[in-house]
Design a protein around this motif. Structure first.
Motif, PDB file in Angstrom:
ATOM      1  N   TYR A 228      55.719   2.891  26.672  1.00 58.47           N
ATOM      2  CA  TYR A 228      54.775   3.239  25.607  1.00 58.47           C
ATOM      3  C   TYR A 228      53.838   4.370  26.004  1.00 58.47           C
ATOM      4  CZ  TYR A 228      56.531  -0.289  22.541  1.00 58.47           C
ATOM      5  OH  TYR A 228      57.363  -0.991  21.716  1.00 58.47           O
ATOM      6  N   GLN A 229      53.729   4.654  27.298  1.00 57.02           N
ATOM      7  CA  GLN A 229      52.997   5.852  27.717  1.00 57.02           C
ATOM      8  C   GLN A 229      53.722   7.129  27.291  1.00 57.02           C
ATOM      9  OE1 GLN A 229      52.434   4.974  32.026  1.00 57.02           O
ATOM     10  NE2 GLN A 229      50.360   5.717  31.680  1.00 57.02           N
ATOM     11  N   GLN A 230      55.063   7.056  27.209  1.00 56.46           N
ATOM     12  CA  GLN A 230      55.841   8.246  26.854  1.00 56.46           C
ATOM     13  C   GLN A 230      57.176   7.789  26.252  1.00 56.46           C
ATOM     14  OE1 GLN A 230      56.016  11.078  30.025  1.00 56.46           O
ATOM     15  NE2 GLN A 230      57.079  12.610  28.816  1.00 56.46           N
ATOM     16  N   THR A 231      57.147   7.440  24.987  1.00 56.39           N
ATOM     17  CA  THR A 231      58.326   6.837  24.346  1.00 56.39           C
ATOM     18  C   THR A 231      59.475   7.820  24.188  1.00 56.39           C
ATOM     19  OG1 THR A 231      57.506   7.354  22.123  1.00 56.39           O
ATOM     20  CG2 THR A 231      56.888   5.208  23.045  1.00 56.39           C
ATOM     21  N   THR A 232      59.177   9.105  24.301  1.00 60.39           N
ATOM     22  CA  THR A 232      60.240  10.107  24.134  1.00 60.39           C
ATOM     23  C   THR A 232      60.940  10.433  25.445  1.00 60.39           C
ATOM     24  OG1 THR A 232      58.513  11.800  24.329  1.00 60.39           O
ATOM     25  CG2 THR A 232      59.210  11.184  22.101  1.00 60.39           C
ATOM     26  N   ASP A 233      60.528   9.835  26.549  1.00 59.63           N
ATOM     27  CA  ASP A 233      61.150  10.076  27.845  1.00 59.63           C
ATOM     28  C   ASP A 233      62.408   9.216  27.977  1.00 59.63           C
ATOM     29  OD1 ASP A 233      61.380   9.091  30.894  1.00 59.63           O
ATOM     30  OD2 ASP A 233      60.602  11.138  30.844  1.00 59.63           O
ATOM     31  N   GLY A 234      63.560   9.871  28.074  1.00 55.98           N
ATOM     32  CA  GLY A 234      64.830   9.146  28.120  1.00 55.98           C
ATOM     33  C   GLY A 234      64.954   8.221  29.307  1.00 55.98           C
ATOM     34  N   GLY A 235      64.423   8.641  30.449  1.00 57.09           N
ATOM     35  CA  GLY A 235      64.505   7.812  31.650  1.00 57.09           C
ATOM     36  C   GLY A 235      63.725   6.518  31.509  1.00 57.09           C
ATOM     37  N   ARG A 236      62.544   6.606  30.949  1.00 55.09           N
ATOM     38  CA  ARG A 236      61.727   5.401  30.756  1.00 55.09           C
ATOM     39  C   ARG A 236      62.368   4.459  29.727  1.00 55.09           C
ATOM     40  NH1 ARG A 236      55.398   6.709  31.606  1.00 55.09           N
ATOM     41  NH2 ARG A 236      55.615   8.406  33.098  1.00 55.09           N
ATOM     42  N   ALA A 237      62.922   5.067  28.664  1.00 51.94           N
ATOM     43  CA  ALA A 237      63.583   4.252  27.642  1.00 51.94           C
ATOM     44  C   ALA A 237      64.785   3.531  28.228  1.00 51.94           C
ATOM     45  CB  ALA A 237      64.011   5.128  26.467  1.00 51.94           C
ATOM     46  N   LYS A 238      65.574   4.230  29.042  1.00 50.30           N
ATOM     47  CA  LYS A 238      66.749   3.614  29.660  1.00 50.30           C
ATOM     48  C   LYS A 238      66.338   2.507  30.625  1.00 50.30           C
ATOM     49  CE  LYS A 238      70.474   4.591  32.954  1.00 50.30           C
ATOM     50  NZ  LYS A 238      71.280   3.441  32.507  1.00 50.30           N
ATOM     51  N   PHE A 239      65.306   2.780  31.429  1.00 51.09           N
ATOM     52  CA  PHE A 239      64.848   1.763  32.380  1.00 51.09           C
ATOM     53  C   PHE A 239      64.430   0.492  31.654  1.00 51.09           C
ATOM     54  CE2 PHE A 239      61.229  -0.145  34.736  1.00 51.09           C
ATOM     55  CZ  PHE A 239      61.917  -0.547  35.871  1.00 51.09           C
ATOM     56  N   MET A 240      63.641   0.636  30.573  1.00 47.69           N
ATOM     57  CA  MET A 240      63.210  -0.550  29.836  1.00 47.69           C
ATOM     58  C   MET A 240      64.410  -1.285  29.246  1.00 47.69           C
ATOM     59  SD  MET A 240      60.362  -1.122  26.832  1.00 47.69           S
ATOM     60  CE  MET A 240      61.329  -0.554  25.452  1.00 47.69           C
ATOM     61  N   SER A 241      65.344  -0.540  28.668  1.00 48.16           N
ATOM     62  CA  SER A 241      66.516  -1.155  28.057  1.00 48.16           C
ATOM     63  C   SER A 241      67.366  -1.883  29.096  1.00 48.16           C
ATOM     64  CB  SER A 241      67.350  -0.088  27.352  1.00 48.16           C
ATOM     65  OG  SER A 241      68.476  -0.661  26.739  1.00 48.16           O
ATOM     66  N   ASP A 242      67.573  -1.249  30.252  1.00 44.95           N
ATOM     67  CA  ASP A 242      68.391  -1.862  31.306  1.00 44.95           C
ATOM     68  C   ASP A 242      67.746  -3.142  31.836  1.00 44.95           C
ATOM     69  OD1 ASP A 242      70.206   0.173  31.044  1.00 44.95           O
ATOM     70  OD2 ASP A 242      69.603   1.255  32.862  1.00 44.95           O
ATOM     71  N   VAL A 243      66.440  -3.077  32.064  1.00 48.77           N
ATOM     72  CA  VAL A 243      65.723  -4.246  32.570  1.00 48.77           C
ATOM     73  C   VAL A 243      65.757  -5.379  31.542  1.00 48.77           C
ATOM     74  CG1 VAL A 243      63.420  -5.103  33.130  1.00 48.77           C
ATOM     75  CG2 VAL A 243      64.251  -3.016  34.194  1.00 48.77           C
TER      76      VAL A 243
END
Length: 606
Positions: free
Chosen positions: A96-111
């Protein structure tokens, strides 16, 4: 799973180019120091093994456990919840600090996928618990006081007993949850990625919504028209998200044989449907003496023949447009908290000094504001989009109130600390009221008092009237979706049907306003969440009346209420204050405070 609380009001702040001071940002190291932190891998490995061993030890075995065995089962479940909650809090807050960052989105989804897979074997727990005989469970709790402490947890779980599906179906739905969450992510990423051009400036949705409070009417109009245009260009995506989410809920409710679309929310809020209906009826009946009356006053103050939607949150002509620096906002809120009770200030202070608040507006950051409790052995984190408006100061007071509540309730442990939404707004709205009263007492002129009163009335209307209108919109949306797919135009008609009723005859509605349902996150993330805001505001207004009357020992009773977390029903929590939310007159008492503020504003016109 990571659940995101959402803001009580629309974003309301000025442009981001003003000097606001040193805005704090999160330090998430208290959760984990990075995606590759050894502690994160350790906890994921532990969680996988703990879930498997929990299922091995207890599945098909709950009925044979004695009191000590069931307590051991509960404590192990609580530890699993804590570790899973810590991991998902870290992944979610970074996202939520940077919802457009693909790496953060992938990390959250994977976890999230890993945790869903790990915890699927635990689905049996609530199913088997609900198959226990009432007398048997009561006997076990009578034998062990530590186990009896969890009775409110058992009550909430067993409230779902009539709507429980087969073990196999419940496991299937648990696994399917990550797919449903993808629609929420699509909504979040679409909203965060929208670009708006207002008078030559490229803005995010947060910055554009903020212009709806600009002193210049042409600027407000330009912002509203740009919002309508961009929403309109993306409306098919938003309609698809709403159609899918609403249909998914209808299928779930039908299989569970829930009587209404709202039943699940009422159960999770631990509140009776008739109490919610009494609240809703009281607010709708009060529209003429609240929002209709106030906006007619505001129309005159602004010198307009008719109000437009871009005038709803316009500043008053005599309002000081200077932004409030962060340090001044911090001092205002902390002074108010300390004046009520130094214990409250002591709990709030670390939020400002230890990286527990993320305040700046940044590209890709989720809009709005929230306080996330994380887990009980860490601490909450507050997210803001601070741009220096007086309402931003109130938002700080609001979210900090959540944080104080969450800190106090943490001693209850993972299963008992979480407060139903209807009570979760208590400390936040009370924190706002303390801050408002402190500012009102410091007003040096009638003009300053008028601006403060008007601002508070608008916040209350946004919290009570607007949120009940949202609730009515959702009720209509879910009812209509049962008859088939809804076009964007269908959804727009439902939206407009509640807007005129709630805002009143002072308003005209521009072309494109029928799309403004599209950006409200509650409808996607937490259906029927919104009435909790009105519930909280009404409750706090009644509660503050008791405080203002000088009730003996109020502060201690208030802290006890917050410490209780989710361990008590609203009836039990309010009893020490002589209040009862199931009494229809209770809501009139809260609404009377808003009406009284409008009375005072009308008297200033004479």
């Amino acid at each position: 799973m990571f659940q995101l609380p959402f803001p009580v009001r629309d974003a309301n702040a000025a442009g981001g180019d003003k000097p606001l001071g040193n805005l704090p940002e999160w330090n998430l190291d208290d959760l984990y120091t990075g995606e590759d932190a050894p502690e994160l891998k350790r906890d994921l490995d532990w969680l996988e093994e703990a879930c498997a061993s929990f299922a091995h030890d207890f599945e098909n075995n709950l009925a044979s456990l004695d009191a000590e065995g069931l307590l051991d089962c509960i404590l192990r479940q609580e530890k699993i919840n804590q570790i899973a909650g810590r991991i998902m809090s870290y992944a979610g807050l970074r996202y939520y600090q940077q919802t457009t960052d693909g790496g953060r989105a992938k990390f959250m989804s994977d976890v999230q996928e890993k945790i869903t897979n790990f915890t699927t074997p635990l689905v049996f727990f609530t199913l088997e618990l609900n198959r226990l005989d009432d007398d048997h469970l009561s006997k076990l709790m009578h034998q062990n006081a530590d186990l009896a402490r969890y009775e409110p947890v058992f009550d909430r779980i067993r409230a779902m007993k009539p709507y429980q599906l087969s073990d196999e179906m419940e496991k299937f739905l648990h696994d399917l949850g990550v797919v449903g969450d993808a629609w929420e992510r699509l909504f979040d990423e679409t909203i965060a990625g929208l670009e708006f051009n207002v008078q030559g400036d490229e803005l995010t949705i947060e910055g554009t919504l903020n212009l709806l409070t600009d002193p210049d009417r042409d600027t407000r109009q330009a912002a509203a028209e740009e919002l309508a245009d961009v929403f309109g260009k993306n409306i098919k995506t938003f309609a698809r998200v709403h159609n899918t989410q609403t249909k998914e809920k209808e299928i779930m409710d039908r299989w569970r044989e829930m009587p209404t679309a709202q039943t699940g929310r009422h159960l999770s809020n631990h509140v009776e449907p008739e109490v919610v209906e009494a609240l809703r009826t009281a607010v709708v009946n009060a529209y003429p003496k609240l929002s209709h009356r106030y906006y007619e006053l505001k129309r005159k103050w602004l010198g307009l023949d008719r109000m437009q939607v871009w005038d709803r949150n316009a500043p008053l002509p005599l309002e000081d447009p200077k932004p409030v620096p962060w340090e001044a906002a911090e001092k205002t809120v902390m002074d108010a908290y300390n004046a009520f009770d130094p214990r409250m200030g002591e709990i709030a202070a670390p939020f400002f000094t230890k990286g527990w608040i993320d305040a700046p507006v940044k590209p890709g950051k989720a809009p709005g504001a929230f306080a996330h409790p994380t887990v009980t052995n860490v601490h909450p984190y507050v997210m803001l989009n601070y741009l220096g408006k007086p309402r931003d100061v109130m938002t700080l007071a609001h979210e900090l109130g959540h944080g104080v509540h969450q800190v106090l309730a943490a001693d209850q442990g993972e299963m008992l600390s979480s407060t139903p939404l209807t009570l979760a707004e208590t400390a936040s709205v009370f924190g706002e009221m303390l801050t408002f009263r402190k500012m009102l007492d410091g007003a040096k002129t009638n003009a300053q008092r008028k601006v403060l009163l008007a601002g508070k009335v608008e916040d209350m209307i946004n919290t009570v009237v607007r949120q009940i209108a949202f609730y009515d919109f959702e009720c209509k949306l879910h009812a209509a979706r049962r008859s088939g797919e809804l076009t964007p135009e269908d959804i727009g008609e439902l939206w407009m049907s509640v807007q005129g009723e709630s805002l009143g005859p002072a308003f005209d509605f521009m072309n494109g306003y029928e799309h403004f349902w599209a950006y409200i996150p509650h409808f996607v993330h937490s259906p029927f969440y919104v009435y909790a805001y009105a519930f909280g505001d009404g409750l706090v207004n009644a509660l503050y009346s008791v405080y203002a009357e000088g009730a003996e020992g109020f502060e201690d009773k208030y802290f006890d209420m917050l410490r209780a977390g989710g361990s008590k029903h609203h009836k039990e929590l309010l009893a020490p204050f002589g209040l009862d939310a199931s009494d229809p007159a209770f809501w009139d008492k809260g609404l009377a405070m808003i009406s009284g503020f409008i009375d005072e504003l009308e008297a200033m016109e004479d």
